[in-house]
Design a protein around this motif. Structure first.
Motif, PDB file in Angstrom:
ATOM      1  N   CYS A  32       0.837  -1.197   0.000  1.00  8.53           N
ATOM      2  CA  CYS A  32       0.000   0.000   0.000  1.00  8.53           C
ATOM      3  C   CYS A  32       0.872   1.247   0.000  1.00  8.53           C
ATOM      4  CB  CYS A  32      -0.939   0.018   1.209  1.00  8.53           C
ATOM      5  SG  CYS A  32      -0.118   0.192   2.799  1.00  8.53           S
ATOM      6  N   ILE A  33       0.223   2.361  -0.180  1.00  9.39           N
ATOM      7  CA  ILE A  33       0.847   3.673  -0.064  1.00  9.39           C
ATOM      8  C   ILE A  33       0.227   4.331   1.162  1.00  9.39           C
ATOM      9  CG2 ILE A  33       1.021   5.960  -1.122  1.00  9.39           C
ATOM     10  CD1 ILE A  33       0.792   4.460  -3.869  1.00  9.39           C
ATOM     11  N   ILE A  34       1.070   4.928   2.015  1.00  5.21           N
ATOM     12  CA  ILE A  34       0.569   5.580   3.220  1.00  5.21           C
ATOM     13  C   ILE A  34       1.057   7.026   3.246  1.00  5.21           C
ATOM     14  CG2 ILE A  34       0.518   5.602   5.744  1.00  5.21           C
ATOM     15  CD1 ILE A  34       1.271   2.601   5.659  1.00  5.21           C
ATOM     16  N   THR A  35       0.115   7.928   3.441  1.00  3.03           N
ATOM     17  CA  THR A  35       0.425   9.320   3.732  1.00  3.03           C
ATOM     18  C   THR A  35      -0.144   9.597   5.114  1.00  3.03           C
ATOM     19  OG1 THR A  35       0.317   9.960   1.405  1.00  3.03           O
ATOM     20  CG2 THR A  35       0.097  11.723   3.035  1.00  3.03           C
ATOM     21  N   CYS A  36       0.687  10.116   6.006  1.00  5.28           N
ATOM     22  CA  CYS A  36       0.260  10.378   7.381  1.00  5.28           C
ATOM     23  C   CYS A  36       0.370  11.866   7.671  1.00  5.28           C
ATOM     24  CB  CYS A  36       1.119   9.575   8.354  1.00  5.28           C
ATOM     25  SG  CYS A  36       0.592   9.738  10.067  1.00  5.28           S
ATOM     26  N   CYS A  37      -0.729  12.457   8.097  1.00  6.07           N
ATOM     27  CA  CYS A  37      -0.780  13.863   8.475  1.00  6.07           C
ATOM     28  C   CYS A  37      -0.777  13.947  10.003  1.00  6.07           C
ATOM     29  CB  CYS A  37      -2.051  14.503   7.910  1.00  6.07           C
ATOM     30  SG  CYS A  37      -2.236  16.244   8.341  1.00  6.07           S
ATOM     31  N   VAL A  38       0.227  14.630  10.551  1.00  7.65           N
ATOM     32  CA  VAL A  38       0.354  14.709  12.007  1.00  7.65           C
ATOM     33  C   VAL A  38      -0.326  15.965  12.549  1.00  7.65           C
ATOM     34  CG1 VAL A  38       2.502  13.394  12.057  1.00  7.65           C
ATOM     35  CG2 VAL A  38       2.596  15.875  11.931  1.00  7.65           C
ATOM     36  N   GLY A  39      -0.911  15.812  13.712  1.00  5.01           N
ATOM     37  CA  GLY A  39      -1.515  16.934  14.404  1.00  5.01           C
ATOM     38  C   GLY A  39      -0.652  17.367  15.577  1.00  5.01           C
ATOM     39  N   GLY A  40      -1.196  18.276  16.370  1.00  3.64           N
ATOM     40  CA  GLY A  40      -0.444  18.748  17.522  1.00  3.64           C
ATOM     41  C   GLY A  40      -1.113  19.889  18.260  1.00  3.64           C
ATOM     42  N   ILE A  73       5.171  29.387  14.987  1.00  8.31           N
ATOM     43  CA  ILE A  73       5.218  28.502  16.157  1.00  8.31           C
ATOM     44  C   ILE A  73       4.397  27.247  15.896  1.00  8.31           C
ATOM     45  CG2 ILE A  73       4.436  28.259  18.555  1.00  8.31           C
ATOM     46  CD1 ILE A  73       5.256  31.245  18.896  1.00  8.31           C
ATOM     47  N   ALA A  74       3.188  27.418  15.372  1.00  9.94           N
ATOM     48  CA  ALA A  74       2.342  26.260  15.069  1.00  9.94           C
ATOM     49  C   ALA A  74       3.034  25.348  14.060  1.00  9.94           C
ATOM     50  CB  ALA A  74       0.985  26.718  14.541  1.00  9.94           C
ATOM     51  N   ARG A  75       3.596  25.927  13.044  1.00  9.54           N
ATOM     52  CA  ARG A  75       4.288  25.128  12.025  1.00  9.54           C
ATOM     53  C   ARG A  75       5.483  24.397  12.620  1.00  9.54           C
ATOM     54  NH1 ARG A  75       6.992  27.233   6.393  1.00  9.54           N
ATOM     55  NH2 ARG A  75       7.230  25.175   5.483  1.00  9.54           N
ATOM     56  N   ASN A  76       6.267  25.078  13.451  1.00 11.88           N
ATOM     57  CA  ASN A  76       7.431  24.442  14.071  1.00 11.88           C
ATOM     58  C   ASN A  76       7.026  23.251  14.935  1.00 11.88           C
ATOM     59  OD1 ASN A  76       9.077  26.343  12.854  1.00 11.88           O
ATOM     60  ND2 ASN A  76       9.416  27.543  14.723  1.00 11.88           N
ATOM     61  N   LEU A  78       4.343  21.383  14.633  1.00 10.75           N
ATOM     62  CA  LEU A  78       3.890  20.287  13.767  1.00 10.75           C
ATOM     63  C   LEU A  78       5.057  19.633  13.037  1.00 10.75           C
ATOM     64  CD1 LEU A  78       0.649  21.988  12.492  1.00 10.75           C
ATOM     65  CD2 LEU A  78       0.784  20.005  14.024  1.00 10.75           C
ATOM     66  N   GLU A  79       6.026  20.416  12.589  1.00 11.53           N
ATOM     67  CA  GLU A  79       7.208  19.846  11.933  1.00 11.53           C
ATOM     68  C   GLU A  79       8.002  18.981  12.919  1.00 11.53           C
ATOM     69  OE1 GLU A  79       8.143  19.790   8.812  1.00 11.53           O
ATOM     70  OE2 GLU A  79       6.626  21.149   8.022  1.00 11.53           O
ATOM     71  N   LYS A  80       8.103  19.427  14.158  1.00 13.73           N
ATOM     72  CA  LYS A  80       8.773  18.628  15.196  1.00 13.73           C
ATOM     73  C   LYS A  80       8.045  17.310  15.402  1.00 13.73           C
ATOM     74  CE  LYS A  80      10.189  18.879  20.043  1.00 13.73           C
ATOM     75  NZ  LYS A  80       9.230  18.215  20.900  1.00 13.73           N
ATOM     76  N   ASN A  81       6.715  17.368  15.467  1.00 11.98           N
ATOM     77  CA  ASN A  81       5.932  16.141  15.615  1.00 11.98           C
ATOM     78  C   ASN A  81       6.145  15.202  14.424  1.00 11.98           C
ATOM     79  OD1 ASN A  81       4.945  17.060  18.029  1.00 11.98           O
ATOM     80  ND2 ASN A  81       2.863  17.416  17.321  1.00 11.98           N
ATOM     81  N   ILE A  97       7.060   6.052   3.941  1.00 11.63           N
ATOM     82  CA  ILE A  97       5.760   6.599   4.292  1.00 11.63           C
ATOM     83  C   ILE A  97       5.888   8.118   4.197  1.00 11.63           C
ATOM     84  CG2 ILE A  97       6.346   6.448   6.748  1.00 11.63           C
ATOM     85  CD1 ILE A  97       3.401   6.150   7.370  1.00 11.63           C
ATOM     86  N   ARG A  98       4.913   8.738   3.607  1.00 16.52           N
ATOM     87  CA  ARG A  98       4.919  10.202   3.511  1.00 16.52           C
ATOM     88  C   ARG A  98       4.328  10.763   4.796  1.00 16.52           C
ATOM     89  NH1 ARG A  98       2.055   8.881  -1.456  1.00 16.52           N
ATOM     90  NH2 ARG A  98       3.624   8.598  -3.080  1.00 16.52           N
ATOM     91  N   ILE A  99       5.053  11.640   5.445  1.00 16.36           N
ATOM     92  CA  ILE A  99       4.547  12.284   6.650  1.00 16.36           C
ATOM     93  C   ILE A  99       4.441  13.771   6.346  1.00 16.36           C
ATOM     94  CG2 ILE A  99       4.942  12.765   9.092  1.00 16.36           C
ATOM     95  CD1 ILE A  99       6.497  10.113   9.221  1.00 16.36           C
ATOM     96  N   ILE A 100       3.229  14.288   6.520  1.00 19.57           N
ATOM     97  CA  ILE A 100       2.964  15.688   6.187  1.00 19.57           C
ATOM     98  C   ILE A 100       2.372  16.414   7.395  1.00 19.57           C
ATOM     99  CG2 ILE A 100       2.621  15.136   3.734  1.00 19.57           C
ATOM    100  CD1 ILE A 100      -0.426  15.474   4.227  1.00 19.57           C
ATOM    101  N   THR A 101       2.364  17.725   7.303  1.00 16.39           N
ATOM    102  CA  THR A 101       1.714  18.559   8.310  1.00 16.39           C
ATOM    103  C   THR A 101       0.508  19.239   7.654  1.00 16.39           C
ATOM    104  OG1 THR A 101       3.153  20.416   7.798  1.00 16.39           O
ATOM    105  CG2 THR A 101       3.854  18.944   9.588  1.00 16.39           C
ATOM    106  N   PRO A 102      -0.465  19.650   8.450  1.00 15.01           N
ATOM    107  CA  PRO A 102      -1.679  20.235   7.864  1.00 15.01           C
ATOM    108  C   PRO A 102      -1.516  21.705   7.458  1.00 15.01           C
ATOM    109  CG  PRO A 102      -1.925  20.049  10.228  1.00 15.01           C
ATOM    110  CD  PRO A 102      -0.605  19.429   9.886  1.00 15.01           C
ATOM    111  N   PHE A 103      -0.696  21.898   6.449  1.00 15.31           N
ATOM    112  CA  PHE A 103      -0.503  23.213   5.853  1.00 15.31           C
ATOM    113  C   PHE A 103      -0.608  23.057   4.348  1.00 15.31           C
ATOM    114  CE2 PHE A 103       1.446  24.025   9.913  1.00 15.31           C
ATOM    115  CZ  PHE A 103       1.165  25.363  10.157  1.00 15.31           C
TER     116      PHE A 103
END
Length: 159
Positions: A32-40, A73-76, A78-81, A97-103
């Motif tokens: 499969c292909i997985i893209t994961c969007c992290v929150g925080g 700050i919010a972006r930092n 989320l990028e850390k997460n 696995i692609r890991i993205i932030t909600p931007f």
């Protein structure tokens, strides 16, 4: 062979749960292909309080930063997460696995978006969508995503 495309949105409060790590490692074993969007959100609130910024209720599309510094700050956070998750998954043998932030970039502008809205944005492009949350928020997320239940599954793992 057509690979199943999976979109996973994980809340920051579920991000560090070993049961989530085990689950995603198991999904990764399948073709499969997985893209994961992290929150925080909780982490961002904590950082805002530390910096003495007010923590307000989110708007209809998520947190509404009032200044460029708040956006950064919010972006930092989320990028850390995202990096933390990547390191954790790499240690479990999960590499591609692609890991993205909600931007989103719209034109030249960086636009923050609530992670749940990223699920809606990804709905037409992915075969399966998973929202990983805490047990306390599971019922709320099930109500929120009820219109999309054909492809969206809400999961909560105990610690």
């Amino acid at each position: 062979m057509n690979l199943t495309k999976n979109f996973v949105k994980v809340s920051g409060d579920a991000l560090r749960n070993p049961a989530f790590h085990d689950w995603i490692a198991d999904v990764y074993k399948r073709p499969c292909i997985i893209t994961c969007c992290v929150g925080g959100g909780t982490d961002i609130n904590r950082e805002f309080l530390r910096m003495e910024f007010p923590v307000k209720k989110k708007g209809p599309l998520g947190r509404e930063p009032k200044t460029h510094l708040q956006l950064q700050i919010a972006r930092n956070v989320l990028e850390k997460n995202a990096m933390e998750l990547k390191d954790t998954l790499t240690s479990k043998g999960v590499h591609h696995i692609r890991i993205i932030t909600p931007f989103l970039y719209i034109g030249e502008e960086l636009c923050p978006l609530d992670g749940d809205e990223m699920v809606r944005a990804a709905y037409l492009g992915y075969d399966k969508l998973f929202v990983i949350t805490t047990p306390e928020r599971k019922a709320e997320k099930e109500r929120k995503f009820k219109p999309l239940k054909k492809k969206v599954q809400i999961l909560a793992f105990d610690e």
